[in-house]
Design an enzyme around this catalytic site. Structure first.
Site, PDB file in Angstrom:
ATOM      1  N   ARG A  81       0.821  -1.220   0.000  1.00  0.00           N
ATOM      2  CA  ARG A  81       0.000   0.000   0.000  1.00  0.00           C
ATOM      3  C   ARG A  81       0.855   1.270   0.000  1.00  0.00           C
ATOM      4  NH1 ARG A  81      -5.507   1.758   1.487  1.00  0.00           N
ATOM      5  NH2 ARG A  81      -5.437   3.573   2.844  1.00  0.00           N
ATOM      6  N   ILE A 107      -7.330   7.402  -1.497  1.00  0.00           N
ATOM      7  CA  ILE A 107      -7.158   5.949  -1.423  1.00  0.00           C
ATOM      8  C   ILE A 107      -7.990   5.530  -0.219  1.00  0.00           C
ATOM      9  CG2 ILE A 107      -4.975   6.230  -0.134  1.00  0.00           C
ATOM     10  CD1 ILE A 107      -4.015   3.597  -1.346  1.00  0.00           C
ATOM     11  N   SER A 108      -8.863   4.548  -0.416  1.00  0.00           N
ATOM     12  CA  SER A 108      -9.847   4.229   0.617  1.00  0.00           C
ATOM     13  C   SER A 108      -9.203   3.646   1.855  1.00  0.00           C
ATOM     14  CB  SER A 108     -10.875   3.229   0.086  1.00  0.00           C
ATOM     15  OG  SER A 108     -11.531   3.757  -1.024  1.00  0.00           O
ATOM     16  N   GLN A 109      -9.989   3.698   2.930  1.00  0.00           N
ATOM     17  CA  GLN A 109      -9.599   3.068   4.184  1.00  0.00           C
ATOM     18  C   GLN A 109      -9.366   1.568   3.929  1.00  0.00           C
ATOM     19  OE1 GLN A 109     -12.810   3.499   6.973  1.00  0.00           O
ATOM     20  NE2 GLN A 109     -11.551   2.936   8.725  1.00  0.00           N
TER      21      GLN A 109
END
Lengths: 258, 799
Positions: A81, A107-109
């Site tokens: 990530r 960028i999502s959780q």
């Protein structure tokens, strides 16, 4: 600002869920070359996966619904990530929170990424369409789980960066494209699963059409940093479409008693 | 002692006007770059600047008066430079309110913006305060110039905003600072500084102030990131910055909640953004041809399935989408009401051909008016009243509108709409779907309350609620729904895969069939709210779904404190998306204001020990000036809210009410010296209490009665209605200062500081009270505080 409590992992949960997962994660990490920086990221990533696993276990306890397949967790555990967040936010990459990636996008959780990936329920032979590449992280998480990922980004600089990144990191089964996702990817349709992370005022009918019978489409709804609910569109074997709206979290809007 | 030269009254008035103009302009600028809810922060930070200036002047002491001309010119020039410079600096702070709950550095950035923007006010207030110190003997005239200037500035900036783009208005207001300096220099015959100040003024006016850094998370910013998207035109007024965007390569497809069963998609569109958000679409339509067909497949088309050839009223007509929908569904006549002339003009002027002239089609009449005012004055007789969906989904979903007062969705408003329906007419209100439901249920509760107020015992028989993927539409009928109508609602839903959430005779198995939720939240909620246990359900529900009223017009705020611990604990699992965080951010702003006020106003005074520690009356001084500071701001904020409905827009209300309070409180303070007795403030406070309490009951009917008169006349009425109260409210503060001047002059800076702190907090605290209990409570609290102050009036020092 009100203080935001850090998620507490209870001891019982630690022994029940986290510890075995950590063991798994460490076992998996043993196969990774022990370079200094990589080590540091790997350690943080294992921590993130453990956090997600613990949270999923909590959710399972609260709702009884089984969630987050081991293969999804494995994909979360192997996707770097930190490569998908802006340089200056790398230290935060494995925190369980969304991060800005520029151009008004996020960028999502990680927990939400895991949840959406799990909801897609895509198998090793599947072809998946993603509308809204963003950083490319969701595509990278999907890549080891399915046969091919096709991803479309509407913002050219984001799409270019993501394409280069995915190529550099060796995601050979991800195809990228810059353009309008509303009409899907006609040449490669139909798809076993579709994930739409772009804001839409309505469910794009062309995407429903490009979903195979038995296919699943997931659309997170809300504002950039706060997903409110997830829409799950399923098409059964007869082509009949069902739309479900799911809260990401076990939350009952009514107090039980008073 | 030689007589001092005349005070530079014009310069003082101009500087004061510029500062107030800047305050109102900041409200506008922040609505564009961020969201409206920072309005409270701006009122608070302006007061902080004024408060800190009191401390600065106290610390300067007698030196301030001796170097008046130089210091005044410096302060006025610095105000000008800072007005522009600090705004540009604040824009460079990478503050993102959406990350407030995720990123620990965001609150610090918000605080940085708060402090930076207080600086221009500090300079302006220091300049004006210097004039008070220097011309103590003619303080009345200086004070008069200050307040008249301030009042003029608050109103003048509105005029400026009609002719100038917001950033150009910033340049103009910035230039006024050095112009004031030049005036003062000219009066003192100091030609060198005068030329320098004039040059600075010219520079500020001529140099472009830069561009507005709109947050990248607003719809406009995101749209402009896509390939080929470009701005076609911009127009601006106090009501909003309108941006029209074309995106030929990646077409707009704005059709909120469009049914998957729709055989057609939306036509070619242009995007219209208000203040960078609140996205509406201009649909391509042939002036002579049929309106676009997709309109029939939105939840908002429901009322047309129940009425033939209806007479329709569209509230919030925007660029005409709802008008085209009405015409396409067979409306015989449409009255379209839009508050913003520039918005309606888009499809009557530049984009008329593209849009197919929706407002010029046969049967359509456009009215430029505020919705409530129009309906109040209207004769009614409508078969359908359609309240359009005007706000953006993204910001709505995050609770960003939580602090926006809305008088469109209150019990009184819905009651009024119902009253203007023809027999059997339908009121239709469409909202975004949120999960778990919040405003959808609040709207239902509000409608039920309006029906009950109209004497209807079973409101459920008059209501129908349906929902699609992203929108829900509530119908309120004049009279109970008939069986045929219920059947038509069912047919409409089945054909479009929309769900029934409430229909008088529906059964549980009819709910939750197409867009399936974990639980039939909407049906269960509606059933509970329309049943005998409504109060208990409302109480137990984790969101605030109490009906919105004119006294508590926070339709968009659904936050309850019990959500905060639960959802922050669930943040790891995506729980924060369910938190409505506009309101907690307001409270965080309050905390920030408290810290800033104490640190910057009170602590420096305390550290320098300028206050004589031994004064026996310190406690009374503290209570008196604290009470006055809170009470004044409570009344002022409550009146701003009360007048939003009357003057149609928060920025009009803020300008008119600020202006009226400044001018008339100023006049009041001038006569305060003539108040008699041991406790001269008591007379004024008794009058304040009487007028304030009366106004709670008397103002709403008066304002409703006058709702339809022209806007300039309403401005004049507003000023006149506020005058008596503001006049009295101007007295207690100088009366208290005068008393201190007689016996304890060392406490005067303290009095200023305490009052300043209270004002800074009062602006925000008033809103918190209003959200929790309503504006009547804010006024009552103010009256109580005035009472406490009256009882604590500083005693004369023993001889």
């Amino acid at each position: 600002m009100p203080p935001v409590p850090i998620i507490r992992v209870r001891a019982s949960m630690l022994t029940r869920v986290v510890a075995p997962l950590l063991v798994l994660a460490v076992a998996w990490l043993a196969g990774v070359p022990p370079a200094g920086a990589a080590d540091e990221h790997a350690e943080k990533r294992a921590g993130m996966v453990a956090t997600i696993a613990a949270l999923a276990a909590d959710d399972n306890r609260d709702t009884g619904r089984g969630r987050l397949a081991p293969r999804v967790m494995a994909a979360m555990g192997q996707t770097p990530r930190h490569e998908f967040v802006p340089e200056r936010r790398r230290d935060d990459a494995y925190r369980n929170s969304p991060l800005p990636i520029g151009h008004g996008q996020t960028i999502s959780q990680p927990y939400i990424v895991a949840l959406m990936t799990d909801l897609l329920d895509a198998g090793p032979g599947d072809r998946v369409l993603e509308v809204g590449t963003g950083s490319g992280y969701q595509a990278a998480v999907l890549a080891p789980l399915v046969a091919r990922v096709f991803t479309i980004e509407i913002i050219p600089p984001l799409g270019r960066t993501a394409a280069e990144r995915l190529k550099r990191l060796g995601y050979g089964n991800v195809e990228t494209r810059i353009g309008d996702g509303y009409y899907g990817w006609e040449d490669e349709a139909p798809f076993d699963a579709i994930v739409v992370t772009a804001a839409a005022s309505h469910i794009p009918p062309p995407l429903v059409q490009q979903l195979k019978p038995g296919g699943r489409m997931v659309i997170p709804v809300g504002e950039r940093f706060h997903v409110q609910y997830l829409t799950l569109v399923t098409k059964d074997a007869d082509g009949h479409v069902t739309v479900r709206e799911l809260l990401p979290v076990a939350f009952v809007p009514l107090t039980g008693d008073h | 002692m030689t007589r001092a030269p005349a005070p530079p009254l014009a310069a003082v008035a101009l500087l004061s006007a510029a500062a107030l103009g800047y305050e109102v302009l900041l409200l506008r600028l922040f609505s564009i770059v961020q969201w409206h809810h920072f309005a409270y922060m701006i009122i608070s930070l302006a007061l902080l600047g004024y408060g800190v200036s009191g401390t600065v002047l106290a610390l300067l002491g007698e030196r301030a008066g001796r170097h008046f001309e130089t210091l005044f010119m410096a302060a006025a020039s610095l105000f000008g430079a800072a007005a522009v410079g600090c705004f540009l600096a604040a824009q460079r702070v990478p503050f993102n309110p959406l990350e407030l709950l995720w990123d620990a550095s965001q609150p610090a950035r918000l605080a940085a913006i708060y402090l930076v923007l207080a600086v221009p006010f500090l300079f302006a207030a220091t300049g004006i305060g210097l004039a008070f110190v220097r011309f103590r003997d003619r303080i009345g005239r200086v004070y008069g110039a200050d307040l008249l200037g301030a009042g003029g500035g608050a109103l003048g900036v509105l005029g400026l905003l009609f002719v100038a783009m917001p950033m150009d208005a910033l340049s103009v207001i910035g230039a006024l600072g050095p112009v004031a300096a030049a005036l003062a220099a000219g009066q003192a015959r100091r030609w060198g500084p005068m030329v320098a100040a004039a040059a600075l003024a010219a520079g500020l006016a001529v140099l472009p102030a830069g561009t507005l850094g709109i947050t990248p998370y607003k719809g406009l910013s995101q749209t402009l990131e896509t390939a080929g998207a470009r701005v076609l035109s911009e127009s601006s007024s106090p009501l909003g910055l309108l941006t029209v965007v074309d995106s030929p390569r990646i077409p707009f497809r704005h059709a909120p909640g469009l049914s998957l069963a729709s055989p057609v998609g939306p036509p070619e569109q242009l995007g219209v953004f208000t203040d960078g958000d609140a996205y509406a679409a201009i649909n391509r339509s042939d002036p002579g041809g049929p309106p676009p067909g997709h309109f029939a497949y939105l939840t908002s088309a429901l009322p047309y399935a129940l009425r033939q050839d209806p007479r329709v009223l569209v509230l919030g007509a925007g660029v005409g989408g709802d008008v085209l929908q009405a015409l396409g569904q067979g409306a015989a006549a449409v009255d379209a009401v839009e508050i913003n002339r520039q918005m309606a003009d888009l499809v009557r002027g530049t984009y008329a051909e593209f849009a197919g002239r929706p407002f010029d089609r046969p049967g359509v009449r456009l009215h430029i008016a505020e919705a409530r005012g129009f309906v109040t004055a209207s004769g009614g007789g409508y078969d359908i009243i359609q309240v359009a969906l005007l706000d953006a989904f993204g910001s709505a979903s995050a609770g960003l509108h939580a602090l926006n007062e809305s008088y469109l969705y209150t019990v009184e408003a819905l009651g009024l709409y119902l009253d203007r329906l023809a027999d059997g007419g339908l009121l239709a209100v469409t909202r975004w779907v949120k999960l778990p439901p919040r405003d959808g249920l609040k709207l239902l509760a509000t409608a039920a309350a309006a029906l009950r107020r109209a004497g209807i015992e079973e409101p459920g028989r008059h209501l129908a609620l349906i929902r699609g993927w992203k929108t829900s539409t509530l119908l309120v009928r004049d009279g109970p729904f008939t069986a045929a109508e219920a059947a038509a609602v069912r047919r409409f839903c089945v054909e479009r895969s929309f769900d029934l959430a409430w229909l008088p005779d529906m059964t549980a198995d009819e709910a939750n069939r197409f867009t399936v939720l974990d639980q039939p939240y909407f049906f269960d909620g509606a059933t509970a709210l329309l049943g005998p246990d409504a109060a208990s359900f409302t109480d137990r529900y984790k969101y605030d779904i109490r009906p919105a009223t004119d006294d508590r017009p926070y339709f968009f705020n659904a936050f309850k404190w019990r959500l905060l611990p639960e959802l922050t604990a669930l943040r790891g699992r995506g729980g924060l998306g369910l938190l409505e965080w506009g309101y907690p951010v307001l409270v965080a702003t309050l905390a920030q204001a408290a810290v800033a006020a104490v640190l910057l106003i009170a602590v420096p005074l305390w550290l320098t020990r300028r206050a004589a520690a031994g004064h026996a009356g310190r406690g009374r001084v503290l209570v008196y000036f604290l009470g006055l500071g809170f009470a004044f701001l409570f009344v002022e904020m409550a009146f701003i809210q009360k007048f939003i409905l009357f003057l149609n827009h928060p920025i009009y209300a803020a300008a008119a009410v600020l202006s009226a309070f400044l001018v008339f409180a100023g006049l009041g303070s001038l006569v305060s010296a003539r108040l008699p007795g041991r406790n001269p403030a008591a007379f004024a406070i008794a009058a304040i209490a009487m007028i304030a309490l009366t106004s709670v009951f008397v103002l709403p009917p008066i304002l409703a009665e006058l709702a339809a008169i022209p806007l300039p006349a309403r401005f004049a009425v507003s000023m006149a209605l506020i005058a008596p109260l503001a006049f009295c409210m101007g007295m207690p503060f100088p009366a208290g200062l005068a008393r201190l001047g007689q016996g304890a002059p060392a406490l005067i800076p303290w009095a200023w500081a305490i009052n300043g702190c209270a004002s800074v907090l009062g602006a925000v605290l008033a809103t918190v009270i209003a959200i929790e209990v309503g504006f009547t409570a804010v006024i009552l609290a103010a009256v109580a505080l005035y009472g406490v102050a009256a009882a604590s009036f500083p005693r004369p020092e023993p001889p």
